[in-house]
Scaffold this motif. Structure first.
Motif, mmCIF file in Angstrom:
data_model
loop_
_atom_site.group_PDB
_atom_site.id
_atom_site.type_symbol
_atom_site.label_atom_id
_atom_site.label_comp_id
_atom_site.label_asym_id
_atom_site.label_seq_id
_atom_site.Cartn_x
_atom_site.Cartn_y
_atom_site.Cartn_z
ATOM 1 N N LEU A 50 -2.483 5.401 3.300
ATOM 2 C CA LEU A 50 -3.774 4.721 3.383
ATOM 3 C C LEU A 50 -4.897 5.723 3.172
ATOM 4 O O LEU A 50 -4.790 6.878 3.580
ATOM 5 N N PHE A 51 -6.006 5.249 2.564
ATOM 6 C CA PHE A 51 -7.100 6.144 2.225
ATOM 7 C C PHE A 51 -8.432 5.532 2.659
ATOM 8 O O PHE A 51 -8.604 4.312 2.714
ATOM 9 N N ALA A 52 -9.388 6.450 2.960
ATOM 10 C CA ALA A 52 -10.790 6.094 3.228
ATOM 11 C C ALA A 52 -10.892 4.979 4.274
ATOM 12 O O ALA A 52 -10.330 5.089 5.350
ATOM 13 N N SER A 53 -11.603 3.888 3.963
ATOM 14 C CA SER A 53 -11.914 2.867 4.968
ATOM 15 C C SER A 53 -10.682 2.150 5.499
ATOM 16 O O SER A 53 -10.618 1.800 6.681
ATOM 17 N N VAL A 54 -9.687 1.924 4.659
ATOM 18 C CA VAL A 54 -8.481 1.241 5.137
ATOM 19 C C VAL A 54 -7.685 2.164 6.064
ATOM 20 O O VAL A 54 -7.037 1.699 7.004
ATOM 21 N N ARG A 55 -7.761 3.460 5.844
ATOM 22 C CA ARG A 55 -7.126 4.411 6.757
ATOM 23 C C ARG A 55 -7.841 4.391 8.104
ATOM 24 O O ARG A 55 -7.205 4.422 9.155
ATOM 25 N N GLN A 56 -9.161 4.336 8.086
ATOM 26 C CA GLN A 56 -9.919 4.290 9.341
ATOM 27 C C GLN A 56 -9.594 3.030 10.127
ATOM 28 O O GLN A 56 -9.480 3.067 11.354
ATOM 29 N N ALA A 57 -9.435 1.911 9.421
ATOM 30 C CA ALA A 57 -9.138 0.653 10.100
ATOM 31 C C ALA A 57 -7.764 0.694 10.764
ATOM 32 O O ALA A 57 -7.571 0.151 11.851
ATOM 33 N N ALA A 58 -6.805 1.348 10.116
ATOM 34 C CA ALA A 58 -5.460 1.431 10.674
ATOM 35 C C ALA A 58 -5.358 2.502 11.750
ATOM 36 O O ALA A 58 -4.523 2.407 12.657
ATOM 37 N N GLY A 59 -6.156 3.554 11.624
ATOM 38 C CA GLY A 59 -6.080 4.667 12.562
ATOM 39 C C GLY A 59 -5.006 5.669 12.241
ATOM 40 O O GLY A 59 -4.779 6.610 12.994
ATOM 41 N N VAL A 60 -4.335 5.488 11.109
ATOM 42 C CA VAL A 60 -3.307 6.432 10.664
ATOM 43 C C VAL A 60 -3.448 6.609 9.160
ATOM 44 O O VAL A 60 -3.963 5.740 8.451
ATOM 45 N N ALA A 61 -2.984 7.742 8.642
ATOM 46 C CA ALA A 61 -3.023 7.993 7.203
ATOM 47 C C ALA A 61 -1.743 7.571 6.520
ATOM 48 O O ALA A 61 -1.726 7.324 5.305
ATOM 49 N N ALA A 62 -0.634 7.497 7.257
ATOM 50 C CA ALA A 62 0.643 7.125 6.676
ATOM 51 C C ALA A 62 1.512 6.498 7.754
ATOM 52 O O ALA A 62 1.375 6.795 8.940
ATOM 53 N N ALA A 63 2.398 5.599 7.310
ATOM 54 C CA ALA A 63 3.320 4.948 8.237
ATOM 55 C C ALA A 63 4.556 4.525 7.471
ATOM 56 O O ALA A 63 4.495 4.279 6.253
ATOM 57 N N THR A 64 5.684 4.436 8.145
ATOM 58 C CA THR A 64 6.883 3.868 7.532
ATOM 59 C C THR A 64 6.942 2.391 7.905
ATOM 60 O O THR A 64 6.786 2.031 9.080
ATOM 61 N N VAL A 65 7.158 1.546 6.891
ATOM 62 C CA VAL A 65 7.045 0.093 7.074
ATOM 63 C C VAL A 65 8.237 -0.595 6.421
ATOM 64 O O VAL A 65 8.619 -0.246 5.294
ATOM 65 N N GLU A 66 8.809 -1.575 7.106
ATOM 66 C CA GLU A 66 9.907 -2.366 6.558
ATOM 67 C C GLU A 66 9.393 -3.309 5.479
ATOM 68 O O GLU A 66 8.264 -3.787 5.542
ATOM 69 N N GLY A 67 10.235 -3.572 4.478
ATOM 70 C CA GLY A 67 9.875 -4.544 3.459
ATOM 71 C C GLY A 67 10.673 -4.335 2.193
ATOM 72 O O GLY A 67 10.896 -3.198 1.777
ATOM 73 N N ALA A 68 11.100 -5.443 1.572
ATOM 74 C CA ALA A 68 11.874 -5.351 0.339
ATOM 75 C C ALA A 68 10.987 -5.311 -0.890
ATOM 76 O O ALA A 68 11.422 -4.884 -1.960
ATOM 77 N N THR A 69 9.738 -5.759 -0.750
ATOM 78 C CA THR A 69 8.792 -5.739 -1.857
ATOM 79 C C THR A 69 7.473 -5.146 -1.390
ATOM 80 O O THR A 69 7.249 -4.971 -0.178
ATOM 81 N N VAL A 70 6.590 -4.853 -2.351
ATOM 82 C CA VAL A 70 5.260 -4.348 -2.004
ATOM 83 C C VAL A 70 4.545 -5.340 -1.095
ATOM 84 O O VAL A 70 3.915 -4.976 -0.098
ATOM 85 N N GLY A 71 4.651 -6.645 -1.433
ATOM 86 C CA GLY A 71 4.004 -7.669 -0.614
ATOM 87 C C GLY A 71 4.531 -7.694 0.807
ATOM 88 O O GLY A 71 3.769 -7.867 1.765
ATOM 89 N N ASP A 72 5.847 -7.501 0.965
ATOM 90 C CA ASP A 72 6.436 -7.481 2.311
ATOM 91 C C ASP A 72 5.905 -6.309 3.126
ATOM 92 O O ASP A 72 5.610 -6.441 4.326
ATOM 93 N N VAL A 73 5.798 -5.151 2.474
ATOM 94 C CA VAL A 73 5.300 -3.961 3.163
ATOM 95 C C VAL A 73 3.868 -4.182 3.638
ATOM 96 O O VAL A 73 3.509 -3.865 4.778
ATOM 97 N N LEU A 74 3.043 -4.754 2.776
ATOM 98 C CA LEU A 74 1.641 -4.981 3.152
ATOM 99 C C LEU A 74 1.527 -6.010 4.263
ATOM 100 O O LEU A 74 0.701 -5.875 5.184
ATOM 101 N N ALA A 75 2.351 -7.068 4.207
ATOM 102 C CA ALA A 75 2.323 -8.090 5.259
ATOM 103 C C ALA A 75 2.731 -7.489 6.596
ATOM 104 O O ALA A 75 2.121 -7.791 7.638
ATOM 105 N N ALA A 76 3.755 -6.640 6.584
ATOM 106 C CA ALA A 76 4.187 -5.997 7.829
ATOM 107 C C ALA A 76 3.101 -5.070 8.363
ATOM 108 O O ALA A 76 2.901 -4.962 9.579
ATOM 109 N N ALA A 77 2.387 -4.404 7.458
ATOM 110 C CA ALA A 77 1.300 -3.518 7.884
ATOM 111 C C ALA A 77 0.162 -4.320 8.505
ATOM 112 O O ALA A 77 -0.430 -3.902 9.507
ATOM 113 N N VAL A 78 -0.158 -5.454 7.940
ATOM 114 C CA VAL A 78 -1.211 -6.318 8.511
ATOM 115 C C VAL A 78 -0.822 -6.750 9.923
ATOM 116 O O VAL A 78 -1.649 -6.741 10.846
ATOM 117 N N ALA A 79 0.442 -7.138 10.088
ATOM 118 C CA ALA A 79 0.905 -7.553 11.418
ATOM 119 C C ALA A 79 0.801 -6.405 12.416
ATOM 120 O O ALA A 79 0.518 -6.613 13.594
#
Length: 487
Positions: A6-35
């Motif tokens: 994650l970079f810039a404003s989206v990194r600030q919103a998450a509070g982390v610069a990187a994370a390991t996330v479950e998901g079989a597709t890009v969309g799955d990874v992003l949905a899991a990150a939102v949750a």
């Protein structure tokens, strides 16, 4: 699990610069990150461009455990609106794992600074000697930041022999710069890149900024052998550079005294720390994650080589009093070259001879975003380097609120506030180091006060601030006459 960066404003919103996330597709990874990160993160994510492994991605694209998904707000990067910069990092790539081989603090420095400059719309091309046939000619890390691998000699050339590849590297960089439309400035990192930058400056008539990271005449003073001719080459680069960056006041003084650098061309540019990665956290949770018990934990992070002083860290553990007979030392990092392998073997023999095998844990180099867990788990971080221009390990430890016991050398003298964020030790007697460690372990109130002040001091350092300082430097150089030299 895939890695989400994650970079810039989206990194600030998450509070982390990187994370390991479950998901079989890009969309799955992003949905899991939102949750995981919540509504504020989701709002920022909606405006982001999504990349997978350095190229634009669709939600349906599959991902595996070795893939990286990046979310980039529209303010990141750009088309070079604030200029184009050639970053020379000849001997090591910002994409490599810090703590292994020749990779260390400079890799972090080049990667984080170049990314921060890209976020300020300075288009950065980082030029690296192609060290493996498996790497592609070019990798787009994020908009505004690419890493270019220049063929220059066979991939496996040892660092000590890289000077013989300088001609090919320089010509390759010049060819790419001309092919892509030129640059406004050159920033060289380390002396080998400085030699190439010296030549490129004269070929293109563009300003040269140099950051040496380490200096031969400083490293030679503790007795470490250096490449023949390196100090002379550094002197020539200093004479040609329009600006020489020093990590702190000590290095600035060394550049003037040992290399004759004009004081008005030396600028202090302190490195930063990524606070989305390195911040105070739960020590007990970190210990549980690393399978550590309640025993005192000392930590050494860095490449294993004589300069870094791992032997002194082991001897410090051995010198602790009987009260701390259960204390452990974690060593996170790998050997650097032949010297490093010999040093690691020597330290392992020392560990066995001292009966410390059960108390010293050797850990393979860790991805940068995982180091915070080790810092948070430690009671004390040891930085026993024989020389250190700045000390990123000490800064990252401070950002995590962990006291440091460090050698009173180089940039550590300015970074570590003696008695307030940790201790500086002037000698290399393990008993002196053990005494300072015991002071922290025995007085938990003092340790807590040190942790609070260390984190506060670290908040004054950020890559964004470093990038702002350098971006202003590049702009000023456009208005100045270039330094002339005899090359």
């Amino acid at each position: 699990m895939a890695t989400l960066r994650l970079f810039a404003s989206v990194r600030q919103a998450a509070g982390v610069a990187a994370a390991t996330v479950e998901g079989a597709t890009v969309g799955d990874v992003l949905a899991a990150a939102v949750a995981r990160f919540g509504p504020a993160f989701e709002e920022q994510l909606q405006a982001c461009r999504i990349w997978r492994n350095g190229v634009p991605a669709e939600a349906s694209d599959p991902v595996g455990p070795d893939d990286e998904v990046a979310a980039l707000p529209p303010v990141s990067g750009g088309a070079g609106a604030a200029g184009r910069l050639a970053v020379l990092s000849m001997h090591t790539s910002p994409l490599l794992q810090p703590g292994a081989g020749d990779s260390g603090g400079m890799n972090v420095y080049v990667r984080e600074l170049s990314a921060a400059l890209a976020h300020r719309r300075t288009e950065c091309s980082v030029y690296v000697r192609r060290f493996s046939a498996e790497w592609p000619p070019e990798i787009c890390v994020e908009p505004g930041l690419r890493v270019v691998h220049i063929p220059a000699g066979p991939p496996g050339v040892p660092k000590e022999a890289l000077a013989g590849t300088l001609d090919a590297f320089t010509e390759g960089v010049l060819a790419d710069i001309r092919r892509t439309g030129g640059v406004d400035a050159i920033h060289a990192h380390y002396w080998l890149s400085g030699v190439a930058g010296h030549r490129i400056k004269h070929a293109l008539d563009r300003p040269l900024v140099t950051t040496f990271h380490t200096l031969a005449r400083v490293k030679e003073s503790p007795g470490e052998a250096e490449t023949t001719g390196r100090a002379r080459a550094e002197e020539e680069v200093v004479a040609c550079s329009d600006v020489v960056c020093a990590n702190g006041p000590t290095e600035a003084e060394q550049l003037v005294r040992l290399y004759g650098a004009p004081a008005d061309r030396v600028e202090i540019v302190a490195p930063g720390v990524e606070h989305a990665l390195f911040s105070p956290g739960d020590p007990e949770g970190a210990r549980a994650a690393l399978d550590l018990g309640p025993e005192p934990v000392l930590l050494f992070v860095g490449r294993v080589q004589p300069l870094k002083g791992l032997e002194l860290a082991v001897r410090t553990l051995a010198a602790l009093g009987d009260r701390y007979g259960a204390a452990k030392l974690l060593v996170v990092g790998g050997p650097s070259g032949q010297q490093g392998r010999a040093e690691l073997a020597r330290v392992r023999r020392l560990t066995a001879a001292g009966g410390l095998e059960g108390r010293v844990r050797f850990v393979a180099p860790q991805p940068h975003h995982r180091l915070a867990t080790y810092y948070r788990a430690a009671d004390v971080v040891l930085v026993p380097s024989r020389s250190e221009s700045f000390g990123l390990v000490a800064l990252e430890a401070a950002a995590c609120g962990t006291p440091v016991v460090a050698a009173e050398v180089g940039g550590l003298k300015a970074l570590v506030r003696h008695g307030r964020t940790g201790f500086l030790v002037a000698d290399r007697d393990p008993r002196s180091w053990a005494q300072r460690v015991e002071e922290i372990l025995e007085d938990r109130l003092t340790a807590a006060a040190m942790a609070l002040e260390a984190a506060a001091v670290a908040r004054g350092h950020s890559w964004d601030a470093t990038a702002e300082l350098l971006a202003g430097c590049y702009r000023r150089l456009q208005q100045r006459r270039l330094v002339e030299c005899l090359a």
